[in-house]
Design a protein around this motif. Sequence first.
Motif, mmCIF file in Angstrom:
data_model
loop_
_atom_site.group_PDB
_atom_site.id
_atom_site.type_symbol
_atom_site.label_atom_id
_atom_site.label_comp_id
_atom_site.label_asym_id
_atom_site.label_seq_id
_atom_site.Cartn_x
_atom_site.Cartn_y
_atom_site.Cartn_z
ATOM 1 N N ALA A 167 -9.180 -22.173 -11.856
ATOM 2 C CA ALA A 167 -9.619 -20.983 -11.598
ATOM 3 C C ALA A 167 -9.827 -19.835 -13.142
ATOM 4 O O ALA A 167 -10.286 -18.787 -12.488
ATOM 5 C CB ALA A 167 -8.615 -19.957 -10.904
ATOM 6 N N ALA A 201 4.684 -17.888 -11.072
ATOM 7 C CA ALA A 201 3.390 -18.605 -9.995
ATOM 8 C C ALA A 201 2.163 -17.979 -10.500
ATOM 9 O O ALA A 201 1.397 -18.618 -9.717
ATOM 10 C CB ALA A 201 3.946 -17.759 -7.911
ATOM 11 N N THR A 202 2.532 -17.103 -10.747
ATOM 12 C CA THR A 202 1.030 -15.960 -10.907
ATOM 13 C C THR A 202 -0.066 -16.414 -11.791
ATOM 14 O O THR A 202 0.515 -16.169 -13.494
ATOM 15 C CB THR A 202 1.611 -14.316 -10.873
ATOM 16 N N PRO A 203 -1.189 -17.237 -11.876
ATOM 17 C CA PRO A 203 -1.612 -16.754 -12.837
ATOM 18 C C PRO A 203 -2.348 -15.875 -13.734
ATOM 19 O O PRO A 203 -1.887 -14.227 -14.087
ATOM 20 C CB PRO A 203 -3.149 -17.739 -12.611
ATOM 21 N N THR A 263 -5.933 -17.769 -3.728
ATOM 22 C CA THR A 263 -5.212 -18.737 -5.216
ATOM 23 C C THR A 263 -3.262 -18.509 -5.157
ATOM 24 O O THR A 263 -2.946 -19.230 -5.892
ATOM 25 C CB THR A 263 -5.783 -18.245 -6.493
ATOM 26 N N LEU A 264 -2.864 -17.030 -5.127
ATOM 27 C CA LEU A 264 -1.725 -16.904 -4.943
ATOM 28 C C LEU A 264 -1.285 -17.681 -3.649
ATOM 29 O O LEU A 264 -0.149 -18.091 -4.304
ATOM 30 C CB LEU A 264 -1.575 -15.536 -5.000
ATOM 31 N N PHE A 324 -4.319 -14.890 -15.462
ATOM 32 C CA PHE A 324 -6.194 -14.098 -15.617
ATOM 33 C C PHE A 324 -5.386 -12.728 -14.831
ATOM 34 O O PHE A 324 -5.995 -12.126 -14.477
ATOM 35 C CB PHE A 324 -6.937 -14.995 -15.867
ATOM 36 N N LEU A 325 -4.895 -13.490 -13.538
ATOM 37 C CA LEU A 325 -5.222 -12.645 -12.151
ATOM 38 C C LEU A 325 -4.198 -10.874 -12.379
ATOM 39 O O LEU A 325 -4.518 -10.471 -11.946
ATOM 40 C CB LEU A 325 -4.290 -13.697 -11.002
ATOM 41 N N LEU A 347 -15.395 -8.277 -8.702
ATOM 42 C CA LEU A 347 -14.933 -7.943 -9.156
ATOM 43 C C LEU A 347 -15.582 -5.980 -9.722
ATOM 44 O O LEU A 347 -14.837 -4.798 -9.058
ATOM 45 C CB LEU A 347 -14.851 -8.183 -11.130
ATOM 46 N N LEU A 383 -13.081 -8.517 -2.969
ATOM 47 C CA LEU A 383 -11.913 -9.366 -3.401
ATOM 48 C C LEU A 383 -10.677 -9.703 -3.510
ATOM 49 O O LEU A 383 -10.442 -11.110 -4.656
ATOM 50 C CB LEU A 383 -11.739 -7.857 -4.550
ATOM 51 N N VAL A 409 -7.766 -14.009 -4.568
ATOM 52 C CA VAL A 409 -6.956 -13.725 -5.078
ATOM 53 C C VAL A 409 -6.032 -14.268 -4.209
ATOM 54 O O VAL A 409 -4.864 -14.561 -4.404
ATOM 55 C CB VAL A 409 -6.969 -12.221 -5.542
ATOM 56 N N LEU A 467 -0.515 -21.452 -4.781
ATOM 57 C CA LEU A 467 0.426 -21.574 -6.240
ATOM 58 C C LEU A 467 1.481 -21.213 -5.730
ATOM 59 O O LEU A 467 2.450 -21.839 -6.018
ATOM 60 C CB LEU A 467 -0.638 -20.901 -7.313
ATOM 61 N N GLY A 476 -12.170 -18.811 -9.181
ATOM 62 C CA GLY A 476 -12.047 -17.635 -10.181
ATOM 63 C C GLY A 476 -13.671 -16.839 -10.321
ATOM 64 O O GLY A 476 -13.410 -15.598 -11.021
ATOM 65 N N MET A 526 -13.628 -14.028 -8.374
ATOM 66 C CA MET A 526 -13.177 -12.566 -8.434
ATOM 67 C C MET A 526 -13.733 -12.015 -9.539
ATOM 68 O O MET A 526 -14.087 -10.669 -9.293
ATOM 69 C CB MET A 526 -11.781 -13.128 -9.504
ATOM 70 N N VAL A 550 -7.088 -2.752 -13.195
ATOM 71 C CA VAL A 550 -7.626 -2.971 -11.904
ATOM 72 C C VAL A 550 -6.118 -1.252 -11.799
ATOM 73 O O VAL A 550 -6.528 -0.475 -11.364
ATOM 74 C CB VAL A 550 -7.264 -2.953 -10.512
ATOM 75 N N LEU A 587 -6.032 -8.667 -14.170
ATOM 76 C CA LEU A 587 -6.474 -8.106 -13.363
ATOM 77 C C LEU A 587 -6.542 -7.069 -12.835
ATOM 78 O O LEU A 587 -6.497 -6.060 -12.665
ATOM 79 C CB LEU A 587 -7.829 -9.383 -12.492
#
Lengths: 258, 314
Positions: free
Chosen positions: A201, B149-151, A242-243, B153-154, A225, A235, A239, A246, A218, A221, B161, B157
Motif C-alpha cells: 500500500a 498498526a497505522t501505516p 487497510t486499517l 503514509f496513511l 484523494l 476515499l 483507508v 492491519l 494505496g 487512495m 486532510v 494523509l
Amino acid sequence: MTGRLAGTVIFAAVLSFAFGLPLISGADPVSQSLMKSLQPPSADGWLGYDHLGRSMSARMAAALRLSLSIALVTLVTTALIGVALGALASWRGGWIDRALVLFADSVVALPALLIVLIAGLILPNQPLAFWAGLSATLWVEIFRLTRATIRSQIASPAVEAAQLLGFGPLYIFRTHLWPELAPVLRATLALTFAAVVMGIAALGFVSVGVRAPTPELGLMMVELLPYWREAPWALLQPVIATLATLLALTLIAGGAKA
Amino acid sequence: MIATLARPLGWRLAQAWMVAILVGVLSFLMMSALPGDMIFRIAAARFGYDNVTAENAELVRAQIGDPSDLSAFFDWIAGLFRGDLGRSLVTGEAVSAEIAHQLGATAQLAGIAIVLSLVIGPPLGLLAGLRPGSVLDRATVLMASVFKATPQFLLGLVLIVAVSIGMGLLPAAGHGELRHMILPGLTLALGLAANTTRITREAVVQARGSDWWRFARWKGMTEPQVVRRHGLRHVAVPVLTLIAAQFVALMEGVVVVETIFGWPGIGHALVHAVFHRDVPMVQGTALVMGLAFVLVNALADVAARLLDPREATR
C-alpha cells in the motif's frame, strides 16, 4: 485472548469479502462508465462508483485479493527461508552461524521498501517484485527468532536423548523443535503479513508500486484523494480496509504475546 | 573500556562491509536486468523523451561507457575506497555531491522526528509504567498499538486532510521554514513514539518490580527521587537500543513521507532515481542509508556500554 478473537473475526471478514464477492457479483474492477462517476452507494452498486465510474466494490475486493495473495505467498517464502536458515545456524553453530548472522544483520540495515524498489527494477512484473523484495528482507526476523528458540532447545536432554537413539535431524525437528517454535513464531508471522500489506500500500501510495488501472489499496487512495470533498465515502473505503486488515493482524499478534 | 568495545565495533565494521557488498551486487543485478538499451533511457532522461536520437545516444555512450558491463561493478567497488560513488547518469553530477546535498534535508527531517518522538514517547511510557492498570496506562497502551498498526503514509494523509486542508493551519508541502517541518516530522514521530512508549512502559514496570527499586523506596526515597536517580538510567538503555534499531524504519518512513510532503531529501531522490533508472544514484542512496544504520547502531553500542558498564563484565 479477546483481542486475538476480535482480530481473527475482522481478518475473516476481510478475507470473505475479498474472495467471496466475485462469487455473487460479476462487476469488472476496470470497466468504466462515466455516467456513474462518483455515484454514492446504492442498491445496485453497494459501495458506489469511483471517479471513472468503476464499481468500488469490485475494485476493493480485487485490491484486497492482490494484497492478501502476495502477502500469503511472501509469508510462506519468508517462513521457509527463515526457519531453514535459523535451524541451520543454531544446529551447525561455528562459522556458518556467524556468517548467517552477519548476513542477516546486513540485510536488516537496508530499508525493506528500498529492496522492493530495486527488485522492481530487476524483475519484469510488480507482484513478483513485491514477493521477491519483501521475502528478501522479512525473513530476517523469523530467522533470528528461530535461531534463538532452537539454540536453547538443542541443548535440552530430550533432543540429546533423541540424537543418542539415532533419530535423524528431520525427526528431531518435527517432534522436539517445531512444537516449541510454532507458538513463538505466530506473532511474528502475523506481523510479517501486516508488513507486506503495508509495504504494498505504501509503495502504491507514492506511485512506485502497482501501476494503474490495476486496483490496489494505496493507489486507490491517491486516485480518490482529489475527490475527498465530493466523495469522502469513496476515499474512506481503501483507508478503512487497510486499517482493518492491519489492526486485525496486530491484534492476532498481540494476543499471542500476552 | 576500549578493549570491551573492540568486539562489538569489529562486528559493526564487518556489517558495514557486508552492506556495501550487498548494495554492489544488487546494483549490478539492476544494471544487467534493465530492459531495453540503458543508453537510450539515460538519453531520454537527459534530453527529454522527444529528443532521443541515435546521435544523442552515441553521445551519451561516448561520455559514460556502457553501464551494464561487469567492469562497472568492480569500478564501483574500487571507487568506494576513494570515497567516489560515481556520477549520476541523469544530471552528470557526482553522486556523493548530490547525496551530501540531499542528506542535509533528510537529516533535518529525521532529527525533528526523533526529537518529537522522544518528547512524546518516553514521558508517556514513564507515566503509564509508574501506574500500571490505571486509565492513563490503558489509554496509552491502546493508542500505542493503534499508531503502531497505522501505516505512515496513511497517518500523513490524515494529517494533511485534517490539519492543512480541513483546518488550514499548516502547509501540506514545502521546505525551508519551521512550519513546513511540523507535519512530516509528526508523521514520522508518531510511529516511532508508539514503539518507544511501549518499551519505556515495559522497562519501568519491570524496574518497579525489582529489588533495587524496592530497596530505594524502603530506605526512604520518594518515587520521583527513585525515578530520577536510578530509574532513568535503567530505562535509557533499552530505549536507546530501540531508537537505533528503529533507524531503518525511520529511513523507510523517510522514503514515503518525503514523497508525500515533497521534501527534497534522500528518500525523494531515491524514488526519482528509481523512476529514471539512474542506477548510480540508487546504489549511492542505498549505500548511504545502509551505512547510516550501521553507524547509528555502532554509536548506540558505545552509548549503551557507557550507560550500563555491567555489560562489559558479562
